[in-house]
Design an enzyme around this catalytic site. Sequence first.
Site, PDB file in Angstrom:
ATOM      1  N   HIS A 144       0.833  -1.211   0.000  1.00  0.00           N
ATOM      2  CA  HIS A 144       0.000   0.000   0.000  1.00  0.00           C
ATOM      3  C   HIS A 144       0.863   1.255   0.000  1.00  0.00           C
ATOM      4  O   HIS A 144       0.635   2.184  -0.782  1.00  0.00           O
ATOM      5  CB  HIS A 144      -0.919   0.022   1.220  1.00  0.00           C
ATOM      6  N   HIS A 149       1.438   5.351  -2.497  1.00  0.00           N
ATOM      7  CA  HIS A 149       1.905   6.692  -2.130  1.00  0.00           C
ATOM      8  C   HIS A 149       3.131   7.186  -2.884  1.00  0.00           C
ATOM      9  O   HIS A 149       3.201   8.358  -3.252  1.00  0.00           O
ATOM     10  CB  HIS A 149       2.230   6.729  -0.633  1.00  0.00           C
ATOM     11  N   GLU A 190      -5.280   9.937   0.575  1.00  0.00           N
ATOM     12  CA  GLU A 190      -5.723   8.548   0.562  1.00  0.00           C
ATOM     13  C   GLU A 190      -6.845   8.279  -0.435  1.00  0.00           C
ATOM     14  O   GLU A 190      -6.841   7.262  -1.126  1.00  0.00           O
ATOM     15  CB  GLU A 190      -6.170   8.117   1.966  1.00  0.00           C
ATOM     16  N   SER A 209      -4.255   1.528  -4.513  1.00  0.00           N
ATOM     17  CA  SER A 209      -3.748   0.241  -4.044  1.00  0.00           C
ATOM     18  C   SER A 209      -4.858  -0.762  -3.750  1.00  0.00           C
ATOM     19  O   SER A 209      -4.583  -1.865  -3.279  1.00  0.00           O
ATOM     20  CB  SER A 209      -2.891   0.439  -2.781  1.00  0.00           C
TER      21      SER A 209
END
Length: 292
Positions: A144, A149, A190, A209
């Site tokens: 993730h 990110h 996010e 993700s």
Amino acid sequence: MQAVKAVNQGIAPVTYGQGDRPPRGDYASARADYTCDQNWSAYTPQEHDLYRRLYERQAAQMHGLACDEFIDAVGHLGAPQRIPRFDQLSETLHRRTRWEVVAVPGLIPEEAFFGLLAQRKFPVTGWIRKPEEFDYVVEPDVFHDLFGHVPLLFNPMFADYMQAYGAGGLKASRLDACELLARLYWYTVEFGLIRTAQGVRAYGAGILSSAGELRYSVQSPEPSRVPFDLRRIMRTRYKIDTYQATYFVIDSFQQLFEATSPDFTPIYRAVRELPQIDAGVVLEGETRIAIE
């Protein structure tokens, strides 16, 4: 920059918005700022293969769903056959935007997190999920954090936004405003969407993700998609155990950076005087962005 107050005591920290189960990870191996060595040699062949399968599943569906900036940058992670070495990835990233990747045992306290971002250091969890968590993992793992990110940290504007967020977080902790700032992170970093010439696309790591939410966030008629509004976001609650009911859509990373660059102190005061908004609620007269 203000020094980070949180000091690692070798045990899992209490973190904002956390569930009942304590974070996994070896906190005894971490330094005072919660960073630790990646210990790349400890990954098993099965864990490398799990990373590869996760990577290939997401890469196969990102065209037409992820923003171009992400698609253009994801290749910097390197070949998906192995979990990347953080030191090697950091060399490439630092040349582009002066950021680096640092290993952490898992979830870390807010001030430690803010402090690392303010120094242009992105904390990446060292462990990877178990095979039975292939479709869903409760807390962020190495896949993730890396796949979701890191690619956008190669984008100069988004990279600057992330540093500014970290600096703002250190200030928010002194103003007892971390919950309001956490909502901004949730609905942008996010679970943010961006409007492009080709339509709405995803840039949030939690979406990029996720096998299911990537398609859901961009194509499903169910959720609300509304224009980015800083105060609206800070008033809006969110759920951590379902797909999002509301997504906020920016027009560009420049818009995001400019909207969040002023001093938030008066904004925090104003937001506290307004009622909270439950996840999924559409306000009267609020624009809803149509999908194509």
